[in-house]
Design a protein around this motif. Structure first.
Motif, PDB file in Angstrom:
ATOM      1  N   THR A   1      21.177  10.152   0.441  1.00 28.97           N
ATOM      2  CA  THR A   1      21.026  11.457   1.078  1.00 28.97           C
ATOM      3  C   THR A   1      19.926  12.192   0.333  1.00 28.97           C
ATOM      4  N   VAL A   2      18.955  12.710   1.047  1.00 30.13           N
ATOM      5  CA  VAL A   2      17.870  13.462   0.401  1.00 30.13           C
ATOM      6  C   VAL A   2      17.872  14.879   0.971  1.00 30.13           C
ATOM      7  N   ILE A   3      17.841  15.862   0.083  1.00 30.81           N
ATOM      8  CA  ILE A   3      17.769  17.248   0.557  1.00 30.81           C
ATOM      9  C   ILE A   3      16.644  18.002  -0.156  1.00 30.81           C
TER      10      ILE A   3
ATOM     11  N   LEU B   1      12.150   9.853   6.651  1.00 29.32           N
ATOM     12  CA  LEU B   1      12.647  10.618   5.503  1.00 29.32           C
ATOM     13  C   LEU B   1      11.752  11.837   5.237  1.00 29.32           C
ATOM     14  N   TRP B   2      10.468  11.577   5.116  1.00 32.27           N
ATOM     15  CA  TRP B   2       9.540  12.666   4.768  1.00 32.27           C
ATOM     16  C   TRP B   2       9.415  13.698   5.881  1.00 32.27           C
ATOM     17  N   ASN B   3       9.407  13.218   7.166  1.00 29.90           N
ATOM     18  CA  ASN B   3       9.356  14.165   8.293  1.00 29.90           C
ATOM     19  C   ASN B   3      10.558  15.098   8.261  1.00 29.90           C
TER      20      ASN B   3
ATOM     21  N   ALA C   1      11.155   4.016   8.030  1.00 33.62           N
ATOM     22  CA  ALA C   1      12.306   4.676   7.408  1.00 33.62           C
ATOM     23  C   ALA C   1      11.847   5.829   6.522  1.00 33.62           C
ATOM     24  N   PHE C   2      10.790   5.572   5.744  1.00 31.13           N
ATOM     25  CA  PHE C   2      10.321   6.609   4.809  1.00 31.13           C
ATOM     26  C   PHE C   2       9.524   7.695   5.531  1.00 31.13           C
ATOM     27  N   LYS C   3       8.888   7.294   6.636  1.00 35.02           N
ATOM     28  CA  LYS C   3       8.203   8.289   7.449  1.00 35.02           C
ATOM     29  C   LYS C   3       9.231   9.292   7.963  1.00 35.02           C
TER      30      LYS C   3
ATOM     31  N   THR D   1      16.076  16.461  -3.918  1.00 32.96           N
ATOM     32  CA  THR D   1      17.109  15.757  -4.669  1.00 32.96           C
ATOM     33  C   THR D   1      17.652  14.642  -3.803  1.00 32.96           C
ATOM     34  N   SER D   2      17.871  13.487  -4.417  1.00 33.35           N
ATOM     35  CA  SER D   2      18.513  12.402  -3.695  1.00 33.35           C
ATOM     36  C   SER D   2      19.750  11.947  -4.450  1.00 33.35           C
ATOM     37  N   VAL D   3      20.822  11.765  -3.701  1.00 35.32           N
ATOM     38  CA  VAL D   3      22.065  11.256  -4.269  1.00 35.32           C
ATOM     39  C   VAL D   3      22.421   9.991  -3.491  1.00 35.32           C
ATOM     40  N   ARG D   4      22.649   8.900  -4.217  1.00 36.31           N
ATOM     41  CA  ARG D   4      23.032   7.647  -3.563  1.00 36.31           C
ATOM     42  C   ARG D   4      24.462   7.314  -3.906  1.00 36.31           C
ATOM     43  N   ARG D   5      25.134   6.750  -2.898  1.00 36.45           N
ATOM     44  CA  ARG D   5      26.502   6.295  -3.108  1.00 36.45           C
ATOM     45  C   ARG D   5      26.646   4.870  -2.605  1.00 36.45           C
TER      46      ARG D   5
ATOM     47  N   LYS E   1      17.286  -0.311   0.803  1.00 37.33           N
ATOM     48  CA  LYS E   1      17.254  -1.449  -0.111  1.00 37.33           C
ATOM     49  C   LYS E   1      16.230  -1.100  -1.183  1.00 37.33           C
ATOM     50  N   ASN E   2      16.654  -1.079  -2.421  1.00 35.39           N
ATOM     51  CA  ASN E   2      15.772  -0.690  -3.514  1.00 35.39           C
ATOM     52  C   ASN E   2      15.416  -1.874  -4.404  1.00 35.39           C
ATOM     53  N   LEU E   3      14.222  -1.797  -4.959  1.00 32.80           N
ATOM     54  CA  LEU E   3      13.698  -2.875  -5.796  1.00 32.80           C
ATOM     55  C   LEU E   3      13.885  -2.541  -7.280  1.00 32.80           C
TER      56      LEU E   3
ATOM     57  N   ASP F   1       0.859  -1.179   0.000  1.00 33.64           N
ATOM     58  CA  ASP F   1       0.000   0.000   0.000  1.00 33.64           C
ATOM     59  C   ASP F   1       0.892   1.224   0.000  1.00 33.64           C
ATOM     60  N   LEU F   2       0.868   1.946  -1.091  1.00 26.78           N
ATOM     61  CA  LEU F   2       1.736   3.115  -1.201  1.00 26.78           C
ATOM     62  C   LEU F   2       0.938   4.389  -0.976  1.00 26.78           C
ATOM     63  N   TYR F   3       1.654   5.450  -0.774  1.00 28.47           N
ATOM     64  CA  TYR F   3       1.063   6.773  -0.546  1.00 28.47           C
ATOM     65  C   TYR F   3       0.115   7.148  -1.693  1.00 28.47           C
ATOM     66  N   GLY F   4      -0.956   7.809  -1.373  1.00 29.94           N
ATOM     67  CA  GLY F   4      -1.887   8.260  -2.403  1.00 29.94           C
ATOM     68  C   GLY F   4      -2.863   7.168  -2.808  1.00 29.94           C
TER      69      GLY F   4
ATOM     70  N   PRO G   1       5.812   7.958  -9.130  1.00 30.03           N
ATOM     71  CA  PRO G   1       6.171   8.193  -7.727  1.00 30.03           C
ATOM     72  C   PRO G   1       7.504   7.494  -7.402  1.00 30.03           C
ATOM     73  N   HIS G   2       8.284   8.081  -6.494  1.00 32.36           N
ATOM     74  CA  HIS G   2       9.583   7.475  -6.179  1.00 32.36           C
ATOM     75  C   HIS G   2       9.440   6.106  -5.538  1.00 32.36           C
ATOM     76  N   SER G   3       8.238   5.811  -5.050  1.00 34.83           N
ATOM     77  CA  SER G   3       8.003   4.502  -4.433  1.00 34.83           C
ATOM     78  C   SER G   3       8.021   3.375  -5.466  1.00 34.83           C
ATOM     79  N   ILE G   4       8.287   3.699  -6.729  1.00 31.70           N
ATOM     80  CA  ILE G   4       8.470   2.671  -7.750  1.00 31.70           C
ATOM     81  C   ILE G   4       9.657   1.766  -7.370  1.00 31.70           C
ATOM     82  N   LEU G   5      10.530   2.282  -6.489  1.00 35.41           N
ATOM     83  CA  LEU G   5      11.697   1.495  -6.049  1.00 35.41           C
ATOM     84  C   LEU G   5      11.480   0.847  -4.695  1.00 35.41           C
ATOM     85  N   ARG G   6      10.317   1.067  -4.115  1.00 36.00           N
ATOM     86  CA  ARG G   6      10.038   0.599  -2.749  1.00 36.00           C
ATOM     87  C   ARG G   6      10.152  -0.920  -2.655  1.00 36.00           C
ATOM     88  N   HIS G   7      11.057  -1.378  -1.798  1.00 33.01           N
ATOM     89  CA  HIS G   7      11.230  -2.815  -1.592  1.00 33.01           C
ATOM     90  C   HIS G   7      10.421  -3.252  -0.372  1.00 33.01           C
TER      91      HIS G   7
HETATM   92  C1  LIG Z   1      14.166  12.680  -3.472  1.00 33.25           C
HETATM   93  C2  LIG Z   1      13.550  11.409  -2.956  1.00 33.25           C
HETATM   94  C3  LIG Z   1      14.156  10.194  -3.234  1.00 33.25           C
HETATM   95  C4  LIG Z   1      13.607   8.999  -2.793  1.00 33.25           C
HETATM   96  N1  LIG Z   1      14.240   7.834  -3.099  1.00 33.25           N
HETATM   97  C5  LIG Z   1      13.674   6.656  -2.736  1.00 33.25           C
HETATM   98  C6  LIG Z   1      14.295   5.441  -3.107  1.00 33.25           C
HETATM   99  O1  LIG Z   1      15.360   5.398  -3.698  1.00 33.25           O
HETATM  100  N2  LIG Z   1      13.681   4.280  -2.742  1.00 33.25           N
HETATM  101  C7  LIG Z   1      12.501   4.267  -2.052  1.00 33.25           C
HETATM  102  O2  LIG Z   1      12.003   3.187  -1.771  1.00 33.25           O
HETATM  103  N3  LIG Z   1      11.926   5.432  -1.676  1.00 33.25           N
HETATM  104  C8  LIG Z   1      12.481   6.617  -1.987  1.00 33.25           C
HETATM  105  N4  LIG Z   1      11.886   7.790  -1.606  1.00 33.25           N
HETATM  106  C9  LIG Z   1      10.697   7.719  -0.751  1.00 33.25           C
HETATM  107  C10 LIG Z   1       9.435   7.488  -1.556  1.00 33.25           C
HETATM  108  O3  LIG Z   1       8.928   8.743  -1.933  1.00 33.25           O
HETATM  109  C11 LIG Z   1       8.379   6.764  -0.718  1.00 33.25           C
HETATM  110  O4  LIG Z   1       8.082   7.504   0.439  1.00 33.25           O
HETATM  111  C12 LIG Z   1       8.802   5.351  -0.286  1.00 33.25           C
HETATM  112  O5  LIG Z   1       9.177   4.590  -1.390  1.00 33.25           O
HETATM  113  C13 LIG Z   1       7.703   4.624   0.464  1.00 33.25           C
HETATM  114  O6  LIG Z   1       6.519   4.628  -0.233  1.00 33.25           O
HETATM  115  P1  LIG Z   1       5.191   5.297   0.355  1.00 33.25           P
HETATM  116  O7  LIG Z   1       5.589   6.627   0.913  1.00 33.25           O
HETATM  117  O8  LIG Z   1       4.281   5.387  -0.804  1.00 33.25           O
HETATM  118  O9  LIG Z   1       4.725   4.356   1.419  1.00 33.25           O
HETATM  119  C14 LIG Z   1      12.414   9.004  -2.030  1.00 33.25           C
HETATM  120  C15 LIG Z   1      11.824  10.230  -1.730  1.00 33.25           C
HETATM  121  C16 LIG Z   1      12.374  11.425  -2.174  1.00 33.25           C
HETATM  122  C17 LIG Z   1      11.721  12.716  -1.837  1.00 33.25           C
END
Ligand SMILES: Cc1cc2nc3c(=O)[nH]c(=O)nc-3n(C[C@H](O)[C@H](O)[C@H](O)COP(=O)(O)O)c2cc1C
Lengths: 158, 248
Positions: free
Chosen positions: A122-124, A93-95, A89-91, A136-140, A108-110, A20-23, A76-82
């Motif tokens: 790193t997300v800024i 991140l967004w907070n 972790a993502f909560k 912007t996110s930069v991964r290393r 861990k990305n899918l 279940d992803l955001y939105g 949506p960036h959650s296309i990589l959500r594993h």
């Molecule tokens: C700049 C940026 C980069 C992100 N990169 C990833 C990423 O590489 N992998 C990932 O799973 N979520 C990433 N996220 C978080 C997703 O937006 C999302 O919150 C997460 O995948 C969980 O999905 P959900 O919020 O729909 O539950 C990123 C968010 C931002 C703002």
């Protein structure tokens, strides 16, 4: 756009789960145990709008995710959500970024083929004329010891 | 008072005269007196920036963030088709074949170049190395970084890729590259400060047209540059954001 993952794209044996992803997005994810090692010396870069919709990716992002640039942009960036990544972790991140601060963590990305890859991300917030206009996110390449720590920690966060 | 031009202290000594020639060309173009001041350390240059002595600067990406965000500098141009990359190398005879084999306490030879050092340290992170758990040996030039490796006084050296390529073949034969960065989007930029910002469009136009006449081409050649490319404000902001993510 984000679609359910398709068996014909998956390489090897896979498991299936619905996330279940955001939105209100529900996505069927197919995932395998195949790890793609992070390429030495490269950075994976993407930008999103304020809602986390991908607006820009670099070549390393395309190569590592397995998706084409066209598939990634506007998705949506959650296309990589594993499924192994804890929602906490993502909560966090967004907070963090919505407060205008920098977030760092191990993710861990899918991949499109069902495999995965670990990154240090790193997300800024992108601040322009005092306004957050996107992220912007930069991964290393992460250290193996940090990945091992995350492998132990993350299952406890669900 | 004349305007002041300066260049990030990481420029190659071979291009010293090139910058003087460039400054002469620039003064003719805009009909203003410009003094070229070359600082021999990053700190001395930053001190001059802080007291607002600088009006034009060929800045490294690390300092560009401070110049744009804190000092109100604006981007003009960058050299087309190049980017700043770093190389992590060892003595050819070293037992290390992969970065991850390095351990804390390793002796790392570097120069003062802040962006190269940053990129190099990022490439050492997979081995859990950070500035806090390694021994940093600061050298005055990349040739001296190489010498540290040859004498086995350092375990690893961090180089600007271009500087590594410029090492003599005798030195290079005794070294081995462990990792080379492929970042592609980080590079030096020519920036204009607030006092001269009203001439920005003219400056940019002249610079972009430099390669179309013979004289301008000669000036560029002395700097080993082919042609300048425009930097949009957003491109600059994007690079600064990138540097910001790396600088943690
Ligand atoms: C700049 C940026 C980069 C992100 N990169 C990833 C990423 O590489 N992998 C990932 O799973 N979520 C990433 N996220 C978080 C997703 O937006 C999302 O919150 C997460 O995948 C969980 O999905 P959900 O919020 O729909 O539950 C990123 C968010 C931002 C703002």
């Amino acid at each position: 756009m984000i679609y359910d993952m398709k068996p014909e794209h998956i390489i090897g044996d896979y498991k299936e789960v619905t996330l279940d992803l955001y939105g209100g997005i529900r996505r069927t994810c197919l995932y395998t145990e195949t790890e793609t090692p992070y390429p030495d010396g490269k950075l994976i870069v993407s930008t999103t709008d304020i809602n986390g919709i991908i607006t820009q990716v670099n070549k390393s992002f395309v190569e590592m995710s397995g998706y084409t640039q066209e598939e990634l942009i506007n998705s949506p960036h959650s296309i990589l959500r594993h499924p192994d990544m804890p929602p906490a972790a993502f909560k966090d991140l967004w907070n963090t970024v919505s407060k205008g601060e920098k977030w760092q963590g191990y993710v861990k990305n899918l991949r499109k083929d069902g495999g995965y890859y670990w990154v240090k991300a790193t997300v800024i917030p992108n601040v322009r004329h005092g306004q957050v206009v996107g992220y912007t996110s930069v991964r290393r390449k992460p250290s193996r010891s940090k990945v091992e720590e995350s492998i132990k920690l993350y299952p406890t966060l669900f | 008072m004349p305007y002041q031009l300066t260049v990030s202290p990481d420029f190659s000594p071979d291009h010293l005269s090139g910058w003087y020639i460039f400054n002469t060309w620039l003064q003719r173009q805009i009909g203003e007196a410009i003094h070229l001041e070359l600082y021999n350390s990053f700190q001395a240059q930053r001190d001059a920036i802080h007291i607002d002595k600088i009006d034009l600067i060929y800045a490294n990406p690390f300092d560009a963030a401070m110049l744009v965000r804190e000092k109100g500098f604006l981007p003009l141009v960058k050299v087309q088709g190049v980017s700043d990359e770093a190389i992590v190398a060892v003595n050819k005879a070293s037992a290390i074949t992969d970065v991850t084999e390095l351990s804390p306490g390793s002796r790392i030879a570097v120069t003062e170049d802040p962006d190269v050092r940053l990129m190099g340290m990022i490439m050492l992170e997979p081995a859990d190395l950070t500035t806090d758990n390694v021994q940093i040996k600061v050298c005055d030039s990349y040739v001296l970084v190489a010498k540290q490796l040859l004498r086995e006084d350092a375990d690893v050296g961090i180089f600007l890729a271009e500087a590594y390529d410029d090492l003599s073949s005798i030195i290079k034969k005794q070294l081995r590259i462990l990792v080379q960065s492929q970042i592609g989007v980080i590079q030096h930029a020519l920036l204009v400060g607030p006092r001269l910002a009203h001439r920005r469009d003219e400056l940019r136009e002249s610079l972009l047209a430099m390669n179309v006449d013979e004289k301008g081409r000669d000036v560029l050649k002395n700097l080993s540059f082919d042609v300048w490319a425009n930097i949009e404000d957003e491109d600059m902001e994007f690079m600064i954001d990138l540097m910001d993510t790396l600088n943690t």
